[in-house]
Design an enzyme around this catalytic site. Structure first.
Site, short mmCIF file in Angstrom:
data_model
loop_
_atom_site.label_atom_id
_atom_site.label_comp_id
_atom_site.label_asym_id
_atom_site.label_seq_id
_atom_site.Cartn_x
_atom_site.Cartn_y
_atom_site.Cartn_z
N HIS A 293 0.85 -1.20 0.00
CA HIS A 293 0.00 0.00 0.00
C HIS A 293 0.88 1.25 0.00
CE1 HIS A 293 -2.80 3.08 1.34
NE2 HIS A 293 -3.75 2.29 0.89
N GLU B 166 -3.88 1.95 -7.22
CA GLU B 166 -4.28 3.06 -6.35
C GLU B 166 -3.36 4.24 -6.63
OE1 GLU B 166 -6.52 1.66 -2.64
OE2 GLU B 166 -4.42 1.70 -2.14
P1 PGA Z 1 -9.54 6.12 0.31
O1 PGA Z 1 -8.37 5.06 0.58
O2 PGA Z 1 -10.70 5.38 -0.26
O3 PGA Z 1 -9.84 6.73 1.65
O4 PGA Z 1 -8.99 7.13 -0.67
C1 PGA Z 1 -8.13 4.01 -0.31
C2 PGA Z 1 -6.90 3.23 0.12
O5 PGA Z 1 -5.93 3.84 0.57
O6 PGA Z 1 -6.87 1.99 0.02
#
Ligand code: PGA
Length: 281
Positions: free
Chosen positions: A96, A168
């Protein structure tokens, strides 16, 4: 066809077991046993086991938010894959952007964890994504390729049956520490679609078109019930990793509903047999 995966990443937001249990109790009532999609949540480590007792018998699954690549030993502050399994986790989030960018996790380090997770039978949700600056400089493809090459070192196609990729983009994650100077916004459907295509192409080149075709690639970054339908309708997007909007049943379940309503009635046309991918005729 690929199944949708919707994951809730609670990060460090819910700190008490009592509150975690309360949220999950509300969630399980909204997720049917016959759901056509896969749904998991990743609470803080202290809440994993208590939450697992509540979700036992339901179709909601559990994920660890990270893990170390040794099973046991003198590694202060780390969590073993065996502990995640002991707490009834099925998934583990790896790579992440928060551990990458705030705590300095490298692709090599994540690679070791990915190998261990696959070995342990956990379903890794491997996160990748570029920063706003990298995107502005037109480096998105290079960054995604670099992260994938680093994270998939020494991994063979036969090990990939349980892997999920989460694209992401860092600039879309609702996190001011990661984005001090950026206006945080979700990716547009076409931005997400293009990035997912890049990922799928990389998998096709490295592991072959069949693996690439069945690989679930989910999107994360400011996904909520308002934008989920548009994003999840894109053929390339197989689900979502959701932070802020997974912290309550009221916000999370509508996203689960949207994915369920979009998931086709067709059946999966492939299976794994002895680590070999086979397609049904
Ligand atoms: P968010 O986070 O939906 O609050 O933007 C997503 C993540 O970091 O997995």
């Amino acid at each position: 066809m690929r199944r949708y995966v919707i994951g809730g990443n609670w990060k460090m937001a819910i700190t008490s077991v009592k509150e975690a249990k309360h949220v999950v109790e509300k969630m399980i009532h909204g997720i049917s046993m016959t759901s056509s999609i896969d749904v998991f949540i990743a609470p803080s480590f202290n809440a994993l086991y208590p939450v697992s007792e509540i979700i036992r018998g339901s179709s909601l699954k559990l994920a660890g938010q990270n893990m170390y690549y040794h099973e046991s030993g003198a590694f202060t502050g780390q969590i073993s894959p065996l502990s995640l399994i002991d707490a009834n986790c099925s998934y583990v989030i790896l790579g992440h952007s928060e551990p990458r960018r705030i705590f300095g996790e490298t692709d090599r380090f994540i690679n070791k964890k990915l190998i261990k997770a696959l070995d342990s039978g956990l379903y890794p949700v491997l996160c990748i994504g570029e920063t706003a600056k990298e995107r502005e400089e037109d480096k998105t493809e290079d960054i995604l390729y670099d992260q994938l090459s680093g994270c998939f070192r020494d991994i063979a196609a036969t090990q990939l049956k349980n892997i999920i990729i989460a694209y992401e983009p860092v600039w879309a994650i609702n996190n001011k520490f990661l984005n001090p100077d950026t206006t945080i916004r979700p990716a547009t459907p076409s931005e997400a679609e293009n990035a997912h295509k890049i990922v799928r192409e990389w998998f096709s080149d490295k592991f072959g078109p069949h693996i690439s075709e069945i690989l679930p690639i989910i999107y994360g970054g400011s996904m909520n019930s308002e934008n989920a339908k548009e994003l999840l309708s894109i053929d390339q997007i197989d689900g979502g990793l959701i932070g802020g909007a997974s912290l309550s049943a009221e916000k999370f379940l509508p996203i689960v509903r949207i994915a369920e309503s979009l998931s086709g009635v067709g059946t999966q046309n492939y299976r794994w047999e002895d680590n070999t991918l086979r397609f049904n005729n």
